[in-house]
Design a protein around this motif. Structure first.
Motif, PDB file in Angstrom:
ATOM      1  N   THR A 150       0.830  -1.206   0.000  1.00 14.67           N
ATOM      2  CA  THR A 150       0.000   0.000   0.000  1.00 14.67           C
ATOM      3  C   THR A 150       0.859   1.249   0.000  1.00 14.67           C
ATOM      4  O   THR A 150       0.595   2.209  -0.748  1.00 14.67           O
ATOM      5  CB  THR A 150      -0.926   0.008   1.231  1.00 14.67           C
ATOM      6  OG1 THR A 150      -1.790  -1.135   1.170  1.00 14.67           O
ATOM      7  CG2 THR A 150      -1.761   1.282   1.279  1.00 14.67           C
ATOM      8  N   ARG A 210       2.330   1.865  -3.447  1.00 11.94           N
ATOM      9  CA  ARG A 210       1.348   2.382  -4.396  1.00 11.94           C
ATOM     10  C   ARG A 210       1.052   3.847  -4.104  1.00 11.94           C
ATOM     11  O   ARG A 210       0.944   4.661  -5.020  1.00 11.94           O
ATOM     12  CB  ARG A 210       0.064   1.550  -4.333  1.00 11.94           C
ATOM     13  CG  ARG A 210       0.212   0.162  -4.920  1.00 11.94           C
ATOM     14  CD  ARG A 210      -1.093  -0.632  -4.773  1.00 11.94           C
ATOM     15  NE  ARG A 210      -2.175  -0.053  -5.527  1.00 11.94           N
ATOM     16  CZ  ARG A 210      -2.452  -0.336  -6.802  1.00 11.94           C
ATOM     17  NH1 ARG A 210      -1.691  -1.188  -7.466  1.00 11.94           N
ATOM     18  NH2 ARG A 210      -3.472   0.238  -7.399  1.00 11.94           N
ATOM     19  N   TRP A 211       0.908   4.207  -2.832  1.00 11.88           N
ATOM     20  CA  TRP A 211       0.583   5.589  -2.500  1.00 11.88           C
ATOM     21  C   TRP A 211       1.739   6.510  -2.841  1.00 11.88           C
ATOM     22  O   TRP A 211       1.538   7.673  -3.205  1.00 11.88           O
ATOM     23  CB  TRP A 211       0.186   5.691  -1.030  1.00 11.88           C
ATOM     24  CG  TRP A 211      -1.188   5.139  -0.763  1.00 11.88           C
ATOM     25  CD1 TRP A 211      -1.848   4.199  -1.522  1.00 11.88           C
ATOM     26  CD2 TRP A 211      -2.060   5.483   0.292  1.00 11.88           C
ATOM     27  NE1 TRP A 211      -3.084   3.932  -0.975  1.00 11.88           N
ATOM     28  CE2 TRP A 211      -3.248   4.702   0.134  1.00 11.88           C
ATOM     29  CE3 TRP A 211      -1.970   6.334   1.378  1.00 11.88           C
ATOM     30  CZ2 TRP A 211      -4.305   4.789   1.010  1.00 11.88           C
ATOM     31  CZ3 TRP A 211      -3.034   6.413   2.265  1.00 11.88           C
ATOM     32  CH2 TRP A 211      -4.195   5.659   2.070  1.00 11.88           C
ATOM     33  N   ILE A 260       1.412   7.117  -6.527  1.00 15.29           N
ATOM     34  CA  ILE A 260       0.346   8.098  -6.761  1.00 15.29           C
ATOM     35  C   ILE A 260       0.832   9.500  -6.407  1.00 15.29           C
ATOM     36  O   ILE A 260       0.548  10.480  -7.118  1.00 15.29           O
ATOM     37  CB  ILE A 260      -0.911   7.727  -5.950  1.00 15.29           C
ATOM     38  CG1 ILE A 260      -1.541   6.438  -6.507  1.00 15.29           C
ATOM     39  CG2 ILE A 260      -1.934   8.862  -5.957  1.00 15.29           C
ATOM     40  CD1 ILE A 260      -2.659   5.880  -5.655  1.00 15.29           C
ATOM     41  N   GLU A 270      -8.049   4.672  -2.796  1.00 17.08           N
ATOM     42  CA  GLU A 270      -6.912   5.316  -3.456  1.00 17.08           C
ATOM     43  C   GLU A 270      -7.340   6.591  -4.174  1.00 17.08           C
ATOM     44  O   GLU A 270      -6.597   7.573  -4.197  1.00 17.08           O
ATOM     45  CB  GLU A 270      -6.246   4.346  -4.429  1.00 17.08           C
ATOM     46  CG  GLU A 270      -5.449   3.246  -3.732  1.00 17.08           C
ATOM     47  CD  GLU A 270      -4.698   2.364  -4.704  1.00 17.08           C
ATOM     48  OE1 GLU A 270      -4.982   2.440  -5.930  1.00 17.08           O
ATOM     49  OE2 GLU A 270      -3.840   1.583  -4.262  1.00 17.08           O
ATOM     50  N   TRP A 298      -7.756   9.256  -1.538  1.00 18.57           N
ATOM     51  CA  TRP A 298      -6.450   9.705  -1.041  1.00 18.57           C
ATOM     52  C   TRP A 298      -5.762  10.583  -2.072  1.00 18.57           C
ATOM     53  O   TRP A 298      -5.154  11.602  -1.734  1.00 18.57           O
ATOM     54  CB  TRP A 298      -5.575   8.505  -0.696  1.00 18.57           C
ATOM     55  CG  TRP A 298      -4.261   8.933  -0.116  1.00 18.57           C
ATOM     56  CD1 TRP A 298      -4.002   9.246   1.189  1.00 18.57           C
ATOM     57  CD2 TRP A 298      -3.037   9.146  -0.825  1.00 18.57           C
ATOM     58  NE1 TRP A 298      -2.693   9.631   1.336  1.00 18.57           N
ATOM     59  CE2 TRP A 298      -2.071   9.585   0.117  1.00 18.57           C
ATOM     60  CE3 TRP A 298      -2.662   9.013  -2.166  1.00 18.57           C
ATOM     61  CZ2 TRP A 298      -0.759   9.872  -0.243  1.00 18.57           C
ATOM     62  CZ3 TRP A 298      -1.355   9.307  -2.521  1.00 18.57           C
ATOM     63  CH2 TRP A 298      -0.418   9.726  -1.572  1.00 18.57           C
ATOM     64  N   ALA A 299      -5.840  10.197  -3.359  1.00 24.19           N
ATOM     65  CA  ALA A 299      -5.213  10.991  -4.412  1.00 24.19           C
ATOM     66  C   ALA A 299      -5.794  12.401  -4.438  1.00 24.19           C
ATOM     67  O   ALA A 299      -5.053  13.391  -4.582  1.00 24.19           O
ATOM     68  CB  ALA A 299      -5.403  10.306  -5.763  1.00 24.19           C
TER      69      ALA A 299
END
Length: 423
Positions: free
Chosen positions: A114, A117-118, A121, A137, A140-141
């Motif tokens: 995770t 991935r973040w 992003i 996601e 969060w983005a």
């Protein structure tokens, strides 16, 4: 493997950093196939003087698969042969799943994944979610200041797709009203997290407008026509060893999932009616799925990872959807110069206008449309070639990539303008 590569640097540095997220990327239909074609198209745009920098700034995040997307679902020969699992088996499976979730090692691996991935992003300016995904996601983005684009990609909303597949595969846990609402709310959260929502055409929006109209009304909606990489096949015409169909008759082919949304049963019914009425044609199916059943009027070819050689030999491709988004299959068939029969639903309505050698039909009147297409093909062996011309004029993967790059550049410009006004 997970693909996080840039398309290419191009002659100039990226104008904007764009990340396209799709769980899997591979040839075929659905979000994996769409993303696969988009990536290939952008790779050919990196030297473009106008859009090359934008195309070169796109990265893709997803698991890359080498085989064609096969979203057919399980297909027991008879639902009575797939009895519901007893409660004890369900409890044991749930216990094992819970143990895996609670394992410290597994939890650490999930946390690392995770975080990675973040971070990916966080390195983007624009994040595109292709196809249904959990909304965390996307939320969060947006909180991180990214511009979020969502492109749904299913003939129906996700909740309806899940309900259909559960019912077809004999699940002992059918989708009830409360679960359907919960699934619908999860997709609504994706729309709510998006700054821009993308559809291929206006008619593709219909099931989403019915379910999420209030959210769509407050979002920018953009239309980006789809495209596919031109199929590359060997010459299979004539009576060589790869020839499947007889040239002495008209060969009519259905390709896709054997599920109600795709109208597999409508095709079988039409073929059986026309055969019973003495129409001189051969009917074929190519695919797999839970509705699969034998028919004396139809020969089933099963699933093939490389369907283009079969499509190229058929005379007519039938797209019998009860509900439709904007399928890539008709574009692949058009690229091969095939005549089409399409039901007048969803994005099919737009494809009927854009692909000239096509016959439209209501879903419950498919047999008459197929009969008309057979007559057109017999009157002219060139019927279908106008579809190939339309494809090369508007529907290649490069055409789609150019449209996406233009949208990304426009969104990036709006993003810069908003930031300038804040200052």
């Amino acid at each position: 493997m997970t693909d996080e590569r840039e398309i290419g640097s191009g002659p100039h540095p990226p104008a904007v950093r764009t990340l396209v997220i799709c769980p899997t990327i591979c040839p075929g239909g659905g979000p994996p196939g769409y993303t696969y074609n988009l990536r290939a198209g952008l790779a050919e745009l990196v030297d473009d003087p106008e859009l090359g920098a934008t195309a070169g700034g796109v990265r893709f995040l997803g698991i890359e698969l080498g085989t064609r997307n096969r979203a057919t679902g399980a297909a027991p020969a008879d639902l009575r042969e797939a009895p519901n699992r007893p409660a004890s088996a369900r409890l044991a499976a749930g216990t094992r799943a819970a143990a895996r979730r609670l394992s410290p090692r597994a939890a650490w691996r999930r946390a690392r994944k995770t975080l990675k991935r973040w971070r990916t992003i966080a390195g983007a300016d624009i994040v595109v979610f292709q196809g249904y995904q959990p909304a965390a996601e996307a939320r969060w983005a947006r909180r991180a200041g990214k511009t979020v684009i969502y492109m749904p990609h299913s003939p129906s909303i996700f909740a309806d797709e899940v309900r259909m597949m559960r019912a077809l595969t004999g699940s002992d846990q059918p989708v009830g009203d409360s679960e359907h609402r919960a699934l619908q709310n999860k997709e609504r959260a994706l729309f709510a997290a998006a700054d821009v929502v993308v559809f291929p055409t206006a008619h593709a929006v219909e099931p989403y407008k019915d379910a999420f109209g209030e959210v769509l009304a407050s979002r920018r909606v953009a239309y980006v026509l789809s495209g596919v990489e031109p199929p590359a096949i060997a010459d299979t015409t004539g009576a060589g060893p790869d020839a499947l169909f007889s040239e002495a008759t008209t060969n009519v082919l259905f390709v896709g999932r054997y599920v109600p949304h795709k109208g597999y049963d409508l095709f079988l019914d039409a073929a059986e009616r026309l055969t019973g009425e003495g129409v001189d044609a051969a009917f074929w199916t190519l695919g797999d799925g839970p509705l699969k059943r034998p028919s004396r009027s139809v020969t089933d070819l099963g699933w093939r990872d490389a369907p283009h050689a079969v499509i190229a030999q058929a005379d007519i491709i039938v797209v019998a959807n009860r509900t439709a988004y904007f399928d890539l299959l008709p574009l692949e068939a058009a690229a091969l110069g095939r005549g089409l029969v399409l039901t007048r639903v969803g994005g099919n309505i737009d494809q009927l206008e854009l692909l000239p050698d096509s016959v439209g039909s209501e879903p419950d009147a498919l047999a008459e449309a197929v009969r008309a297409a057979i007559a057109l093909r017999r009157a002219s062996a060139a019927w279908g070639q106008q579809n190939a011309e339309a494809f090369h004029r508007e529907f290649t993967h490069v055409h789609m990539a150019r449209r996406w790059a233009s949208l990304i550049a426009d969104v990036a410009s709006s993003r810069r303008d908003r930031r300038s006004r804040r200052r």
